[in-house]
Scaffold this motif. Structure first.
Motif, short mmCIF file in Angstrom:
data_model
loop_
_atom_site.label_atom_id
_atom_site.label_comp_id
_atom_site.label_asym_id
_atom_site.label_seq_id
_atom_site.Cartn_x
_atom_site.Cartn_y
_atom_site.Cartn_z
N MET A 1 47.29 53.82 54.03
CA MET A 1 46.74 53.23 52.83
C MET A 1 46.94 51.73 52.89
O MET A 1 48.05 51.27 52.82
N PRO A 2 45.89 50.99 53.02
CA PRO A 2 46.02 49.55 52.88
C PRO A 2 46.00 49.18 51.39
O PRO A 2 45.17 49.67 50.63
N LEU A 3 46.94 48.34 51.02
CA LEU A 3 46.94 47.79 49.67
C LEU A 3 47.00 46.28 49.81
O LEU A 3 47.94 45.75 50.41
N TRP A 4 45.99 45.62 49.29
CA TRP A 4 45.94 44.16 49.29
C TRP A 4 46.27 43.66 47.90
O TRP A 4 45.71 44.14 46.92
N THR A 5 47.16 42.69 47.82
CA THR A 5 47.41 41.97 46.58
C THR A 5 47.01 40.52 46.85
O THR A 5 47.53 39.90 47.78
N ILE A 6 46.06 40.05 46.07
CA ILE A 6 45.50 38.71 46.26
C ILE A 6 45.91 37.86 45.07
O ILE A 6 45.44 38.08 43.95
N TYR A 7 46.80 36.91 45.31
CA TYR A 7 47.27 35.99 44.29
C TYR A 7 46.39 34.75 44.36
O TYR A 7 46.29 34.12 45.41
N HIS A 8 45.76 34.40 43.24
CA HIS A 8 44.75 33.34 43.29
C HIS A 8 44.69 32.57 41.97
O HIS A 8 45.06 33.10 40.92
N PRO A 9 44.18 31.34 42.03
CA PRO A 9 43.92 30.62 40.78
C PRO A 9 42.91 31.41 39.94
O PRO A 9 42.02 32.09 40.48
N ALA A 10 43.02 31.31 38.65
CA ALA A 10 42.20 32.11 37.74
C ALA A 10 40.70 31.95 37.98
O ALA A 10 39.95 32.90 37.80
N ASP A 11 40.26 30.78 38.38
CA ASP A 11 38.82 30.55 38.56
C ASP A 11 38.35 30.67 40.01
O ASP A 11 37.21 30.32 40.33
N ALA A 12 39.19 31.20 40.89
CA ALA A 12 38.84 31.27 42.31
C ALA A 12 37.71 32.26 42.61
O ALA A 12 36.88 32.00 43.49
N PHE A 13 37.66 33.35 41.89
CA PHE A 13 36.69 34.40 42.19
C PHE A 13 35.95 34.81 40.92
O PHE A 13 36.57 35.07 39.90
#
Length: 142
Positions: A1-13
């Motif tokens: 099971m791959p689990l990605w957690t993407i921490y990003h600025p609120a307006d990045a995506f």
């Protein structure tokens, strides 16, 4: 099971970016394992709460990839995977002026359960059934 957690600025995506990126990430893994194994969490972080090198990180994205269903057999295969991931990320990050970083943790498959079932070993009849049905079910083989 791959689990990605993407921490990003609120307006990045945008929401569309998230959906597209999630599909592209899932496609990487879906070639060799059930698609439902793939989890992706987009975690928006305010710049005042995200620091790199002691400074606010306003244009920085940090990802953690947890691999449980598979492990890389050698450094060459990990590099091919990392290069593919970087190519997928480029239009969402580099092309928009973001810096990014990720790392991959690998956990033995024996330390995992899904819906109360132990996952089948890779490339077995049970795993092929899980891929076809796109859901977990009781194993029929050890």
């Amino acid at each position: 099971m791959p689990l990605w957690t993407i921490y990003h600025p609120a307006d990045a995506f945008s929401d569309a970016d998230k959906a597209e990126l999630a599909e592209k990430i899932t496609e990487i893994y879906g070639a060799v394992m059930p698609r439902f194994y793939v989890g992706i969490v987009f975690q928006a972080i305010e710049a005042r709460n995200f620091f790199v090198g002691g400074k606010p990180a306003e244009r920085f994205v940090r990802m953690v990839m947890e691999h449980i269903a598979r492990s890389f057999p050698n450094i060459e295969s990990s590099r091919r995977f990392i290069d593919r991931v970087n190519a997928i990320l480029k239009p969402y990050l580099a092309d928009k002026g973001y810096d990014w970083e990720f790392h991959i943790d690998e956990t033995p498959i024996d330390y995992w359960s899904i819906n109360g079932h132990y996952p089948p070993k890779p490339d077995t009849e049970d795993e092929r059934r899980w891929r076809a049905e796109n859901r977990p079910s009781p194993r029929t083989h050890a």
